[in-house]
Design a protein around this motif. Structure first.
Motif, PDB file in Angstrom:
ATOM      1  N   PRO A  95      26.999   6.448 -10.842  1.00 54.62           N
ATOM      2  CA  PRO A  95      25.996   7.262 -10.138  1.00 54.62           C
ATOM      3  C   PRO A  95      25.261   8.216 -11.077  1.00 54.62           C
ATOM      4  O   PRO A  95      25.298   9.440 -10.924  1.00 54.62           O
ATOM      5  CB  PRO A  95      26.833   8.020  -9.103  1.00 54.62           C
ATOM      6  N   VAL A  96      24.626   7.624 -12.065  1.00 50.15           N
ATOM      7  CA  VAL A  96      23.875   8.404 -13.049  1.00 50.15           C
ATOM      8  C   VAL A  96      22.519   7.738 -13.244  1.00 50.15           C
ATOM      9  O   VAL A  96      22.434   6.512 -13.314  1.00 50.15           O
ATOM     10  CB  VAL A  96      24.619   8.449 -14.409  1.00 50.15           C
ATOM     11  N   LYS A  97      21.478   8.511 -13.315  1.00 48.32           N
ATOM     12  CA  LYS A  97      20.144   7.953 -13.486  1.00 48.32           C
ATOM     13  C   LYS A  97      20.017   7.298 -14.858  1.00 48.32           C
ATOM     14  O   LYS A  97      20.445   7.849 -15.867  1.00 48.32           O
ATOM     15  CB  LYS A  97      19.093   9.050 -13.327  1.00 48.32           C
ATOM     16  N   LYS A  98      19.416   6.106 -14.846  1.00 47.84           N
ATOM     17  CA  LYS A  98      19.283   5.370 -16.092  1.00 47.84           C
ATOM     18  C   LYS A  98      18.495   6.146 -17.139  1.00 47.84           C
ATOM     19  O   LYS A  98      18.809   6.093 -18.330  1.00 47.84           O
ATOM     20  CB  LYS A  98      18.580   4.027 -15.832  1.00 47.84           C
ATOM     21  N   GLU A  99      17.451   6.852 -16.667  1.00 42.65           N
ATOM     22  CA  GLU A  99      16.623   7.564 -17.624  1.00 42.65           C
ATOM     23  C   GLU A  99      17.398   8.652 -18.358  1.00 42.65           C
ATOM     24  O   GLU A  99      17.094   8.980 -19.514  1.00 42.65           O
ATOM     25  CB  GLU A  99      15.396   8.175 -16.936  1.00 42.65           C
ATOM     26  N   LYS A 100      18.425   9.223 -17.717  1.00 43.67           N
ATOM     27  CA  LYS A 100      19.243  10.234 -18.376  1.00 43.67           C
ATOM     28  C   LYS A 100      20.079   9.596 -19.488  1.00 43.67           C
ATOM     29  O   LYS A 100      20.214  10.163 -20.579  1.00 43.67           O
ATOM     30  CB  LYS A 100      20.149  10.930 -17.368  1.00 43.67           C
ATOM     31  N   TYR A 235      11.640   3.036 -22.381  1.00 47.38           N
ATOM     32  CA  TYR A 235      12.080   3.760 -21.188  1.00 47.38           C
ATOM     33  C   TYR A 235      11.786   2.971 -19.920  1.00 47.38           C
ATOM     34  O   TYR A 235      12.644   2.835 -19.046  1.00 47.38           O
ATOM     35  CB  TYR A 235      11.374   5.114 -21.148  1.00 47.38           C
ATOM     36  N   LYS A 239      14.632   1.341 -17.476  1.00 48.20           N
ATOM     37  CA  LYS A 239      14.716   1.871 -16.118  1.00 48.20           C
ATOM     38  C   LYS A 239      14.585   0.762 -15.070  1.00 48.20           C
ATOM     39  O   LYS A 239      15.260   0.793 -14.029  1.00 48.20           O
ATOM     40  CB  LYS A 239      13.610   2.909 -15.897  1.00 48.20           C
ATOM     41  N   LYS A 240      13.761  -0.240 -15.343  1.00 47.66           N
ATOM     42  CA  LYS A 240      13.465  -1.261 -14.332  1.00 47.66           C
ATOM     43  C   LYS A 240      14.308  -2.522 -14.463  1.00 47.66           C
ATOM     44  O   LYS A 240      14.406  -3.295 -13.515  1.00 47.66           O
ATOM     45  CB  LYS A 240      11.999  -1.662 -14.421  1.00 47.66           C
TER      46      LYS A 240
END
Length: 244
Positions: A95-100, A235, A239-240
């Protein structure tokens, strides 16, 4: 974000990368200082600034060879654990944003290269004191110019970072990083330098000392543009798209 940062730092704990980052520039400065001592009369016989000669002898191989190789190793290592163990899918399922994840890994990689530059600066100052160089130390050259090298190397960091995440085998980003550094000195003196990021550190590091590589502030402008384009491209893909 703090948790991710700590996790990434722990991954590097047993990699010995910090030792490489610290020892490599020290070795380069020692080589430069010994070369200056060996040919002291040749380098200073016409009244040349000794600090300037120490800087040149330390930097000429650093910007052309050592720095690109080090960046290749650092950025490849940032994705090595996930690539080697096939754990990208597991990591990205957290549960962590990919961008981070993408941003923090890059920041840590850039931080390691920054440490390398800082050690280079401190090593040159110490070497100058040990040799016994007299006169005013040119702070602009010893302190500011290496930081300019760091800024100009950001596009290389971004390119190798994107390649390291995109391809699971270390050989490709390492090969690209090291291979493209070989002709950099030649390309830097050609009209194609603008399209070859591996020439940017050379111009930033030696431009003030060697008119051949001096391109002015345009080097830094192009570096930032190149960094934004490459980093943004990587990025969006990260992300996608799931990373296997």
């Amino acid at each position: 974000m703090k948790d991710i940062f700590e996790i990434e730092i722990l991954k590097l704990k047993n990699s010995k990368i910090l030792s490489i980052v610290i020892l490599a520039p020290i070795f380069m400065v020692v080589q430069g200082a010994l070369n200056l001592i060996r040919y002291y009369n040749l380098f200073t016989g016409k009244g040349q600034d000794v600090w300037k000669q120490l800087y040149s002898q330390s930097m000429i191989f650093y910007v052309g060879v050592l720095l690109p190789v080090l960046v290749s190793i650092v950025m490849t290592l940032m994705a090595r654990i996930e690539n080697a163990n096939g754990s990208w899918k597991h990591y990205l399922s957290l549960p962590v944003k990919k961008e981070k994840i993408y941003g923090i890994k890059f920041i840590i990689g850039c931080g390691l290269v920054f440490i390398n530059i800082a050690v280079l600066i401190v090593s040159m100052i110490i070497a100058g004191k040990v040799i016994g160089i007299q006169g005013h130390m040119p702070y602009n050259m010893i302190l500011i110019q290496p930081m300019a090298v760091y800024v100009s190397s950001l596009p290389i960091m971004a390119i190798l970072y994107v390649l390291s995440i995109r391809f699971s085998h270390m050989a490709l980003p390492l090969g690209v990083g090291i291979g493209l550094s070989i002709p950099a000195m030649i390309v830097a003196n050609s009209k194609f330098w603008m399209f070859y990021p591996w020439t940017y550190p050379i111009m930033a590091g030696l431009g003030g000392d060697m008119d051949t590589f001096s391109k002015g502030n345009i080097v830094y402008k192009i570096s930032f543009i190149f960094l934004i384009i490459v980093f943004s491209f990587g990025y969006v893909r990260f992300k996608k798209k799931d990373v296997a």
